[in-house]
Design a protein around this motif. Structure first.
Motif, PDB file in Angstrom:
ATOM      1  N   ALA A  19      37.324  25.357  61.184  1.00 15.52           N
ATOM      2  CA  ALA A  19      38.311  24.490  60.533  1.00 15.52           C
ATOM      3  C   ALA A  19      37.826  24.024  59.161  1.00 15.52           C
ATOM      4  CB  ALA A  19      38.630  23.289  61.427  1.00 15.52           C
ATOM      5  N   GLU A  20      36.518  23.777  59.010  1.00 15.83           N
ATOM      6  CA  GLU A  20      35.985  23.397  57.706  1.00 15.83           C
ATOM      7  C   GLU A  20      36.219  24.491  56.669  1.00 15.83           C
ATOM      8  OE1 GLU A  20      31.901  22.471  58.203  1.00 15.83           O
ATOM      9  OE2 GLU A  20      32.239  20.818  59.582  1.00 15.83           O
ATOM     10  N   LEU A  21      36.019  25.746  57.073  1.00 14.78           N
ATOM     11  CA  LEU A  21      36.251  26.855  56.145  1.00 14.78           C
ATOM     12  C   LEU A  21      37.735  27.015  55.839  1.00 14.78           C
ATOM     13  CD1 LEU A  21      33.764  29.513  57.523  1.00 14.78           C
ATOM     14  CD2 LEU A  21      33.505  28.106  55.492  1.00 14.78           C
ATOM     15  N   LEU A  22      38.574  26.844  56.851  1.00 14.78           N
ATOM     16  CA  LEU A  22      40.012  26.986  56.628  1.00 14.78           C
ATOM     17  C   LEU A  22      40.547  25.892  55.709  1.00 14.78           C
ATOM     18  CD1 LEU A  22      41.282  27.927  60.216  1.00 14.78           C
ATOM     19  CD2 LEU A  22      40.579  29.418  58.361  1.00 14.78           C
ATOM     20  N   ALA A  23      39.909  24.731  55.719  1.00 13.28           N
ATOM     21  CA  ALA A  23      40.358  23.642  54.846  1.00 13.28           C
ATOM     22  C   ALA A  23      40.105  23.939  53.374  1.00 13.28           C
ATOM     23  CB  ALA A  23      39.660  22.335  55.235  1.00 13.28           C
ATOM     24  N   GLN A  24      39.238  24.917  53.068  1.00 14.18           N
ATOM     25  CA  GLN A  24      38.931  25.247  51.680  1.00 14.18           C
ATOM     26  C   GLN A  24      39.809  26.345  51.120  1.00 14.18           C
ATOM     27  OE1 GLN A  24      34.591  25.642  50.983  1.00 14.18           O
ATOM     28  NE2 GLN A  24      34.377  25.223  53.145  1.00 14.18           N
ATOM     29  N   LEU A  25      40.553  27.056  51.962  1.00 10.20           N
ATOM     30  CA  LEU A  25      41.289  28.236  51.526  1.00 10.20           C
ATOM     31  C   LEU A  25      42.708  27.867  51.104  1.00 10.20           C
ATOM     32  CD1 LEU A  25      40.157  30.755  54.279  1.00 10.20           C
ATOM     33  CD2 LEU A  25      39.103  30.247  52.094  1.00 10.20           C
ATOM     34  N   THR A  26      43.119  28.338  49.947  1.00  9.10           N
ATOM     35  CA  THR A  26      44.465  28.107  49.442  1.00  9.10           C
ATOM     36  C   THR A  26      44.964  29.388  48.819  1.00  9.10           C
ATOM     37  OG1 THR A  26      43.934  25.798  48.993  1.00  9.10           O
ATOM     38  CG2 THR A  26      45.893  26.704  47.924  1.00  9.10           C
ATOM     39  N   PRO A  27      45.886  30.106  49.408  1.00  7.36           N
ATOM     40  CA  PRO A  27      46.500  29.827  50.708  1.00  7.36           C
ATOM     41  C   PRO A  27      45.551  30.130  51.853  1.00  7.36           C
ATOM     42  CG  PRO A  27      47.291  31.915  49.872  1.00  7.36           C
ATOM     43  CD  PRO A  27      46.462  31.311  48.772  1.00  7.36           C
ATOM     44  N   CYS A  28      45.902  29.655  53.031  1.00  9.24           N
ATOM     45  CA  CYS A  28      45.039  29.812  54.204  1.00  9.24           C
ATOM     46  C   CYS A  28      45.206  31.231  54.747  1.00  9.24           C
ATOM     47  CB  CYS A  28      45.404  28.767  55.266  1.00  9.24           C
ATOM     48  SG  CYS A  28      44.294  28.776  56.690  1.00  9.24           S
ATOM     49  N   ARG A  29      44.403  32.145  54.205  1.00 11.29           N
ATOM     50  CA  ARG A  29      44.460  33.546  54.634  1.00 11.29           C
ATOM     51  C   ARG A  29      43.060  33.963  55.054  1.00 11.29           C
ATOM     52  NH1 ARG A  29      45.945  35.823  50.146  1.00 11.29           N
ATOM     53  NH2 ARG A  29      48.167  35.523  50.390  1.00 11.29           N
ATOM     54  N   PRO A  30      42.578  33.523  56.227  1.00 12.57           N
ATOM     55  CA  PRO A  30      41.184  33.762  56.606  1.00 12.57           C
ATOM     56  C   PRO A  30      40.995  35.160  57.207  1.00 12.57           C
ATOM     57  CG  PRO A  30      42.265  32.445  58.284  1.00 12.57           C
ATOM     58  CD  PRO A  30      43.299  32.712  57.224  1.00 12.57           C
ATOM     59  N   GLY A  31      40.364  36.051  56.461  1.00  9.54           N
ATOM     60  CA  GLY A  31      40.019  37.341  57.021  1.00  9.54           C
ATOM     61  C   GLY A  31      38.939  37.188  58.076  1.00  9.54           C
ATOM     62  N   VAL A  32      39.037  37.943  59.148  1.00  9.73           N
ATOM     63  CA  VAL A  32      38.050  37.845  60.230  1.00  9.73           C
ATOM     64  C   VAL A  32      36.670  38.246  59.726  1.00  9.73           C
ATOM     65  CG1 VAL A  32      37.437  38.691  62.523  1.00  9.73           C
ATOM     66  CG2 VAL A  32      39.813  38.189  61.995  1.00  9.73           C
ATOM     67  N   ASP A  33      36.589  39.289  58.896  1.00 12.64           N
ATOM     68  CA  ASP A  33      35.300  39.713  58.357  1.00 12.64           C
ATOM     69  C   ASP A  33      34.657  38.610  57.512  1.00 12.64           C
ATOM     70  OD1 ASP A  33      35.749  42.113  59.580  1.00 12.64           O
ATOM     71  OD2 ASP A  33      36.546  43.094  57.790  1.00 12.64           O
ATOM     72  N   TYR A  34      35.484  37.892  56.752  1.00 11.22           N
ATOM     73  CA  TYR A  34      34.962  36.795  55.927  1.00 11.22           C
ATOM     74  C   TYR A  34      34.365  35.695  56.804  1.00 11.22           C
ATOM     75  CZ  TYR A  34      35.226  32.530  53.111  1.00 11.22           C
ATOM     76  OH  TYR A  34      34.944  31.342  52.495  1.00 11.22           O
ATOM     77  N   LEU A  35      35.073  35.292  57.862  1.00  6.50           N
ATOM     78  CA  LEU A  35      34.560  34.236  58.750  1.00  6.50           C
ATOM     79  C   LEU A  35      33.319  34.697  59.502  1.00  6.50           C
ATOM     80  CD1 LEU A  35      37.946  32.901  60.180  1.00  6.50           C
ATOM     81  CD2 LEU A  35      36.592  31.952  58.324  1.00  6.50           C
ATOM     82  N   VAL A  36      33.280  35.977  59.893  1.00  9.20           N
ATOM     83  CA  VAL A  36      32.088  36.499  60.583  1.00  9.20           C
ATOM     84  C   VAL A  36      30.880  36.460  59.656  1.00  9.20           C
ATOM     85  CG1 VAL A  36      31.074  38.603  61.542  1.00  9.20           C
ATOM     86  CG2 VAL A  36      33.360  37.908  62.232  1.00  9.20           C
ATOM     87  N   ARG A  37      31.078  36.823  58.383  1.00  8.31           N
ATOM     88  CA  ARG A  37      29.966  36.858  57.435  1.00  8.31           C
ATOM     89  C   ARG A  37      29.449  35.455  57.129  1.00  8.31           C
ATOM     90  NH1 ARG A  37      32.530  38.988  53.786  1.00  8.31           N
ATOM     91  NH2 ARG A  37      32.816  37.317  52.286  1.00  8.31           N
ATOM     92  N   ILE A  38      30.322  34.477  57.036  1.00 10.69           N
ATOM     93  CA  ILE A  38      29.890  33.125  56.690  1.00 10.69           C
ATOM     94  C   ILE A  38      29.264  32.413  57.884  1.00 10.69           C
ATOM     95  CG2 ILE A  38      30.653  30.891  55.820  1.00 10.69           C
ATOM     96  CD1 ILE A  38      30.649  33.119  53.757  1.00 10.69           C
ATOM     97  N   LEU A  39      29.887  32.527  59.046  1.00  6.54           N
ATOM     98  CA  LEU A  39      29.435  31.784  60.229  1.00  6.54           C
ATOM     99  C   LEU A  39      28.337  32.491  60.994  1.00  6.54           C
ATOM    100  CD1 LEU A  39      32.911  30.600  61.576  1.00  6.54           C
ATOM    101  CD2 LEU A  39      31.266  29.284  60.252  1.00  6.54           C
ATOM    102  N   GLN A  40      28.116  33.775  60.718  1.00  5.56           N
ATOM    103  CA  GLN A  40      27.090  34.546  61.428  1.00  5.56           C
ATOM    104  C   GLN A  40      27.346  34.554  62.939  1.00  5.56           C
ATOM    105  OE1 GLN A  40      24.718  36.346  59.798  1.00  5.56           O
ATOM    106  NE2 GLN A  40      25.657  35.656  57.887  1.00  5.56           N
ATOM    107  N   VAL A  41      28.586  34.810  63.305  1.00  5.54           N
ATOM    108  CA  VAL A  41      28.962  34.932  64.711  1.00  5.54           C
ATOM    109  C   VAL A  41      29.658  36.275  64.894  1.00  5.54           C
ATOM    110  CG1 VAL A  41      29.145  32.439  65.091  1.00  5.54           C
ATOM    111  CG2 VAL A  41      31.143  33.722  64.294  1.00  5.54           C
ATOM    112  N   SER A  42      30.003  36.582  66.131  1.00  2.75           N
ATOM    113  CA  SER A  42      30.647  37.855  66.416  1.00  2.75           C
ATOM    114  C   SER A  42      32.130  37.795  66.056  1.00  2.75           C
ATOM    115  CB  SER A  42      30.487  38.207  67.901  1.00  2.75           C
ATOM    116  OG  SER A  42      31.154  37.259  68.719  1.00  2.75           O
ATOM    117  N   GLU A  43      32.707  38.967  65.903  1.00  2.00           N
ATOM    118  CA  GLU A  43      34.129  39.053  65.578  1.00  2.00           C
ATOM    119  C   GLU A  43      34.984  38.501  66.709  1.00  2.00           C
ATOM    120  OE1 GLU A  43      37.458  42.527  64.493  1.00  2.00           O
ATOM    121  OE2 GLU A  43      35.324  42.992  64.612  1.00  2.00           O
ATOM    122  N   ARG A  44      34.572  38.761  67.942  1.00  2.00           N
ATOM    123  CA  ARG A  44      35.339  38.263  69.087  1.00  2.00           C
ATOM    124  C   ARG A  44      35.330  36.736  69.134  1.00  2.00           C
ATOM    125  NH1 ARG A  44      39.785  39.294  71.466  1.00  2.00           N
ATOM    126  NH2 ARG A  44      39.862  38.757  73.679  1.00  2.00           N
TER     127      ARG A  44
END
Length: 453
Positions: free
Chosen positions: A79-104
């Protein structure tokens, strides 16, 4: 007068456990769209983070599945990352790379946010064959259960579906204050992350999945840069610590083949859309010999391509037969590249678009859509005239729909009305404020587009 509902953060609700009955919060899949949601659009990210922390503290969300993670710290980080995006278009690869978690894991927590009513679909991501995958686009929303439990009075709004007009009780104000402290800490923590020293991780965090390539934080501006001390400027040397060195991993033979194939797919028009793996197999001998993409294109430019290429990979293989034996030295390849750059015919081909014969799509569904669109385009039906004096209900519904689409980045209703009816009639239908916003957006920058009529 009925008593006010108990706030979620009251002493009696500190440890609610698993929510059951009326306190359960589960938004079904059909209600996870902006056109069907029962929640309201968050006016800013600070208010939205208050609702996020309320769902976390009260454990109001009841997951639809019996396995997988629950609403927790990882959900807050997303949610912290989504609050920074305008527009809120969170690619899964982007969130995986930043959070260092799995795609699932990312997919699980995005589903949790949608089921909690905190995210609402605007555009659902697609995976089209032989094309780049599109990320889903969301609108940050606040569920109606939050307003009911906290004790907020809302009224209809053309901009945010509903807007807050008052608070029921003093306990509700205390609850909002507690949630506001947590939301403020989240905003400050996000700001500190943006001021870290440049490096591999910080460079990745600076990217935003927006059409312009960089996002904007709507709730907290970028922190100001501190001025250096005057004593550090005397020697004229840069006192800033050098950024961390990025060690680029060397490519093996297979990697060099795929790198050359990817460059050819991007630069050769008639190879556009071809599988990179098959192109890599076709140019394997050239890649192993150290050829570059310019050298391969120079060899292909010696003969003009056919008018219609049925099998691009086979056509490429036939054109490059024996090329690694004919141009076996770097001097020969440099000469052919120099000829290619200086040849008028080659320059003309480089600047001209590929004029291939149009091929019908293979998919029957796409063919049916094309036939329907062609029939409507050639029929030339007269445009439907607008009513001169629509009712107030129609006015309200049209303006509400136009405002919602404008907030999600799709003001096509206003732009099409401007092209068909003119500005005066468009202002009568949608209001002067919305029309001026759309016109201002269209003339702000060439990188922003407000829709095409």
């Amino acid at each position: 007068m009925p008593s006010a509902p108990l706030p979620a953060c009251a002493p009696e609700a500190q440890n609610p456990g698993t929510a059951t009955g009326d306190s359960a919060l589960l938004v079904p899949d059909p209600a996870q769209w902006i056109s069907t949601t029962t929640g309201r659009i968050a006016p800013d990210t600070y208010t939205w983070l208050q609702a996020v922390h309320w769902v976390r503290d009260s454990q109001a969300h009841t997951p639809a599945r019996t396995h997988g993670p629950r609403f927790g710290s990882t959900t807050i980080r997303i949610a912290e990352l989504l609050a920074q995006l305008t527009p809120c278009r969170p690619g899964v690869d982007y969130l995986v790379r930043i959070l260092q978690v799995s795609e699932r894991t990312v997919q699980y927590h995005l589903s949790i946010l949608r089921e909690s009513g905190l995210l609402t679909y605007t555009v659902k991501g697609t995976r089209i064959r032989q094309a780049a995958a599109r990320a889903s686009e969301f609108v940050r929303t606040i569920p109606a259960k939050f307003d009911e439990t906290i004790g907020l009075r809302t009224a209809t709004s053309q901009t945010f579906i509903r807007t807050v007009v008052g608070v029921v009780s003093y306990e509700s104000r205390l609850t909002l204050a507690q949630l506001g402290k947590k939301a403020a800490r989240t905003v400050r923590r996000t700001k500190r992350r943006g001021t870290r020293k440049a490096g591999i991780n910080s460079s990745a965090k600076s990217s935003r999945c927006t059409p312009m390539g960089a996002g904007a934080v709507t709730s907290s501006p970028v922190a100001p840069t501190n001025n250096p001390s005057e004593g550090d400027l005397g020697n004229g040397k840069d006192q800033q610590d050098p950024p961390g060195k990025r060690t680029r991993r060397k490519l093996n033979a297979v990697g060099r083949r795929h790198q050359l194939a990817l460059e050819l797919v991007r630069q050769v028009p008639w190879l556009s859309g071809s599988p990179v793996a098959r192109i890599a197999w076709a140019v394997r001998h050239l890649a192993d010999a150290g050829w570059t993409a310019h050298e391969v294109i120079a060899v292909l430019a010696q003969r003009s391509p056919a008018r219609r290429v049925h099998r691009p990979v086979g056509f490429l293989t036939a054109r490059l037969v024996g090329a690694e034996l004919l141009y076996d030295t770097s001097a020969k390849r440099s000469a052919i590249v120099a000829w290619w750059r200086d040849s008028p015919q080659a320059a003309k081909e480089r600047h001209a678009e590929w004029q291939g014969t149009w091929q019908a799509p293979r998919s029957t569904a796409v063919q049916r859509l094309f036939r329907d669109a062609w029939t409507r385009a050639t029929r030339r039906e007269p445009l439907v005239a607008l009513d001169e004096e629509p009712t107030s209900d129609e006015h309200r519904e049209a303006r509400t729909t136009a405002w919602r689409q404008y907030l999600t980045g799709r003001p096509e209703l206003v732009t099409s009305a401007l092209a068909l009816a003119g500005r005066d009639q468009t202002e009568q239908i949608y209001g002067r404020d919305l029309v001026e916003r759309v016109l201002r957006l269209r003339t702000t920058s060439s990188h922003l587009r407000a829709g095409i009529a």
